[in-house]
Design a protein around this motif. Sequence first.
Motif, PDB file in Angstrom:
ATOM      1  N   ALA A   8       0.834  -1.201   0.000  1.00 48.09           N
ATOM      2  CA  ALA A   8       0.000   0.000   0.000  1.00 48.09           C
ATOM      3  C   ALA A   8       0.869   1.252   0.000  1.00 48.09           C
ATOM      4  N   VAL A   9       1.906   1.241   0.797  1.00 50.35           N
ATOM      5  CA  VAL A   9       2.806   2.394   0.858  1.00 50.35           C
ATOM      6  C   VAL A   9       3.474   2.610  -0.500  1.00 50.35           C
ATOM      7  N   ALA A  10       3.973   1.521  -1.074  1.00 47.71           N
ATOM      8  CA  ALA A  10       4.661   1.621  -2.364  1.00 47.71           C
ATOM      9  C   ALA A  10       3.714   2.098  -3.463  1.00 47.71           C
ATOM     10  N   ASN A  11       2.484   1.630  -3.419  1.00 49.76           N
ATOM     11  CA  ASN A  11       1.506   1.997  -4.448  1.00 49.76           C
ATOM     12  C   ASN A  11       0.937   3.390  -4.248  1.00 49.76           C
ATOM     13  N   HIS A  12       0.746   3.747  -3.026  1.00 49.13           N
ATOM     14  CA  HIS A  12      -0.084   4.897  -2.689  1.00 49.13           C
ATOM     15  C   HIS A  12       0.684   6.202  -2.588  1.00 49.13           C
ATOM     16  N   MET A  13       1.908   6.143  -2.087  1.00 49.02           N
ATOM     17  CA  MET A  13       2.655   7.378  -1.840  1.00 49.02           C
ATOM     18  C   MET A  13       3.249   7.948  -3.126  1.00 49.02           C
ATOM     19  N   VAL A  14       3.197   9.260  -3.250  1.00 45.35           N
ATOM     20  CA  VAL A  14       3.940   9.914  -4.315  1.00 45.35           C
ATOM     21  C   VAL A  14       5.279  10.349  -3.718  1.00 45.35           C
ATOM     22  N   PHE A  15       6.245   9.451  -3.781  1.00 43.28           N
ATOM     23  CA  PHE A  15       7.534   9.731  -3.157  1.00 43.28           C
ATOM     24  C   PHE A  15       8.219  10.944  -3.790  1.00 43.28           C
ATOM     25  N   GLU A  16       8.084  11.035  -5.108  1.00 46.01           N
ATOM     26  CA  GLU A  16       8.844  12.038  -5.854  1.00 46.01           C
ATOM     27  C   GLU A  16       8.522  13.465  -5.428  1.00 46.01           C
ATOM     28  N   SER A  17       7.249  13.719  -5.094  1.00 49.30           N
ATOM     29  CA  SER A  17       6.895  15.093  -4.728  1.00 49.30           C
ATOM     30  C   SER A  17       7.206  15.391  -3.266  1.00 49.30           C
ATOM     31  N   ARG A  18       7.742  14.403  -2.559  1.00 50.67           N
ATOM     32  CA  ARG A  18       8.036  14.590  -1.141  1.00 50.67           C
ATOM     33  C   ARG A  18       9.515  14.425  -0.810  1.00 50.67           C
ATOM     34  N   GLY A  19      10.327  14.427  -1.855  1.00 54.75           N
ATOM     35  CA  GLY A  19      11.771  14.438  -1.622  1.00 54.75           C
ATOM     36  C   GLY A  19      12.474  13.088  -1.736  1.00 54.75           C
ATOM     37  N   PHE A  20      11.743  12.066  -2.230  1.00 53.97           N
ATOM     38  CA  PHE A  20      12.321  10.727  -2.262  1.00 53.97           C
ATOM     39  C   PHE A  20      12.138  10.083  -3.633  1.00 53.97           C
ATOM     40  N   GLU A  21      12.965   9.083  -3.890  1.00 53.82           N
ATOM     41  CA  GLU A  21      12.768   8.285  -5.097  1.00 53.82           C
ATOM     42  C   GLU A  21      12.894   6.815  -4.729  1.00 53.82           C
ATOM     43  N   LEU A  22      11.801   6.101  -4.910  1.00 56.90           N
ATOM     44  CA  LEU A  22      11.788   4.683  -4.564  1.00 56.90           C
ATOM     45  C   LEU A  22      12.442   3.897  -5.690  1.00 56.90           C
ATOM     46  N   VAL A  23      13.533   3.197  -5.354  1.00 54.97           N
ATOM     47  CA  VAL A  23      14.271   2.495  -6.403  1.00 54.97           C
ATOM     48  C   VAL A  23      14.279   0.973  -6.228  1.00 54.97           C
ATOM     49  N   GLY A  24      13.881   0.498  -5.047  1.00 51.49           N
ATOM     50  CA  GLY A  24      13.903  -0.944  -4.846  1.00 51.49           C
ATOM     51  C   GLY A  24      12.910  -1.394  -3.790  1.00 51.49           C
ATOM     52  N   ILE A  25      12.341  -2.587  -4.009  1.00 53.25           N
ATOM     53  CA  ILE A  25      11.403  -3.170  -3.047  1.00 53.25           C
ATOM     54  C   ILE A  25      11.871  -4.587  -2.727  1.00 53.25           C
ATOM     55  N   PHE A  26      11.890  -4.927  -1.464  1.00 50.77           N
ATOM     56  CA  PHE A  26      12.409  -6.228  -1.037  1.00 50.77           C
ATOM     57  C   PHE A  26      11.429  -6.956  -0.132  1.00 50.77           C
ATOM     58  N   ASP A  27      11.455  -8.280  -0.254  1.00 44.04           N
ATOM     59  CA  ASP A  27      10.674  -9.105   0.655  1.00 44.04           C
ATOM     60  C   ASP A  27      11.403 -10.434   0.807  1.00 44.04           C
ATOM     61  N   LYS A  28      11.191 -11.098   1.927  1.00 43.81           N
ATOM     62  CA  LYS A  28      11.886 -12.370   2.118  1.00 43.81           C
ATOM     63  C   LYS A  28      11.153 -13.527   1.430  1.00 43.81           C
ATOM     64  N   LYS A  29       9.858 -13.291   1.130  1.00 38.79           N
ATOM     65  CA  LYS A  29       9.037 -14.337   0.527  1.00 38.79           C
ATOM     66  C   LYS A  29       9.448 -14.572  -0.929  1.00 38.79           C
ATOM     67  N   GLU A  30       9.901 -15.770  -1.226  1.00 40.05           N
ATOM     68  CA  GLU A  30      10.346 -16.101  -2.583  1.00 40.05           C
ATOM     69  C   GLU A  30       9.232 -15.904  -3.604  1.00 40.05           C
ATOM     70  N   SER A  31       8.001 -16.246  -3.184  1.00 40.15           N
ATOM     71  CA  SER A  31       6.886 -16.224  -4.137  1.00 40.15           C
ATOM     72  C   SER A  31       6.571 -14.831  -4.673  1.00 40.15           C
ATOM     73  N   LEU A  32       6.998 -13.797  -3.964  1.00 41.80           N
ATOM     74  CA  LEU A  32       6.718 -12.428  -4.423  1.00 41.80           C
ATOM     75  C   LEU A  32       7.751 -11.917  -5.420  1.00 41.80           C
ATOM     76  N   THR A  33       8.913 -12.565  -5.438  1.00 43.51           N
ATOM     77  CA  THR A  33      10.013 -12.088  -6.275  1.00 43.51           C
ATOM     78  C   THR A  33       9.587 -11.921  -7.726  1.00 43.51           C
ATOM     79  N   GLY A  34       9.877 -10.758  -8.268  1.00 43.06           N
ATOM     80  CA  GLY A  34       9.570 -10.502  -9.669  1.00 43.06           C
ATOM     81  C   GLY A  34       8.278  -9.739  -9.877  1.00 43.06           C
ATOM     82  N   GLN A  35       7.357  -9.837  -8.926  1.00 44.08           N
ATOM     83  CA  GLN A  35       6.113  -9.050  -9.014  1.00 44.08           C
ATOM     84  C   GLN A  35       6.456  -7.584  -9.150  1.00 44.08           C
ATOM     85  N   LEU A  36       5.669  -6.879  -9.950  1.00 38.28           N
ATOM     86  CA  LEU A  36       5.938  -5.452 -10.147  1.00 38.28           C
ATOM     87  C   LEU A  36       4.997  -4.588  -9.314  1.00 38.28           C
TER      88      LEU A  36
END
Lengths: 209, 209
Positions: free
Chosen positions: A97-125
């Motif tokens: 939700a945070v990754a989808n919902h926040m407009v990082f760019e207009s608040r001083g940030f740029e999201l460049v990577g997302i990580f999770d330990k769950k193998e099954s999520l790997t590759g999801q965009l």
Amino acid sequence: MAKDAISMAVIKRLPRYYRFLEDLKRAGVVRISSRELSARLGLTASQIRQDFNRYGGFGQQGYGYNVEQLHSEIGRILGLHNRYTTILIGAGNLGRAVANHMVFESRGFELVGIFDKKESLTGQLIREIPIRNVSGLDEFCLENRPKVAVLCLPPEAARALVPQLIELGVQAFWNFSAYDIALDYPDLPVENVHIGDSLMTLCYKISEK
Amino acid sequence: MAKDAISMAVIKRLPRYYRFLEDLKRAGVVRISSRELSARLGLTASQIRQDFNRYGGFGQQGYGYNVEQLHSEIGRILGLHNRYTTILIGAGNLGRAVANHMVFESRGFELVGIFDKKESLTGQLIREIPIRNVSGLDEFCLENRPKVAVLCLPPEAARALVPQLIELGVQAFWNFSAYDIALDYPDLPVENVHIGDSLMTLCYKISEK
DNA sequence: TAGATTGTTAATCGATTAACAATC
DNA sequence: TAGATTGTTAATCGATTAACAATC
């Protein structure tokens, strides 16, 4: 302009000023007085003038404040022109939700990577950013040098990860976990978000009535 | 026990005390002193004792506080034993995360309905609760009498909906929208959550260093 | 110039901290 | 009883509000 430690109370009001001025600007309002701002924000005019004057004051006697100028000054004070390289760890409900919902760019940030330990999520965009496995965290950080990490993890996982992230060069945390980073690293910039606390506060307010 | 309006500063600390005591209890800790609490929470012992004493004080000289008792007292003060019937409106990224992520039941609420205006979402289940179309909001409310609404909507939609919800008997709002309900309804229990403001504050803290 | 509204100093209010007597 | 720690009062600190001279 001499600044002797501006209080957190003032700082916490800046984002609200900024958002409100954003709206005014969009609505085409050119000038506004502290009195009018006070009525619309539910604060006193005195407090608003005090707040702005901690940063030098950008009004004009007899006129008030220029909306566009004030908006950009507060943005500058907040540092929103920055683009701090940011990673997010924990792609569960909250992290997604945070990754989808926040407009990082207009608040001083740029999201460049997302990580999770769950193998099954790997590759999801998520917004064109692929979820990576945490096993690749070190390599990714050495390459991309993120300055900020968003933690959407259980507290124990967060506690275990923070020293590693600091080692890898992360200098600030947006912390959604219940682990209290500030106790171990008192000088690090950290913002905690505990929406559960807000829900309990609401419960109190209802019960109180 | 005489209470002359407890300040918001105190109230806002209660959820954190509660969570911390929850952990202590789980860890099997039986008693704790204000001094020990202060070290672990980063507050002064004096402040902690003052806070508890606004509600009567439940410690014992020479001993400290019984963890289990203190935990349950603070839960009672917060009103967490309640089960306020709650609906959530807006099943976008944020709404879905809130519905999925929060444990409403342990915080005094029971989520009974989820609404969205998007037809395509109708029928989807979130934690066994089906998403309904907002067109059915009136009927649902007349039948289920929710006391609380969670707003995960754009500000204009929220502004338009709040009067209707109040009309339908909703008495409190957990507000994730940028619409400032308190300005129009100053006496209503409302908790605003603006995670974007927290992100801007983090930006400030980083830039300041 | 007259009117409006800021910037800023002084006064007030409230919250936090310190101190200590009460008491378990 | 002696030691520890609360409950509570008093002192301090900081934030908000009021007031007004400066000035656009």
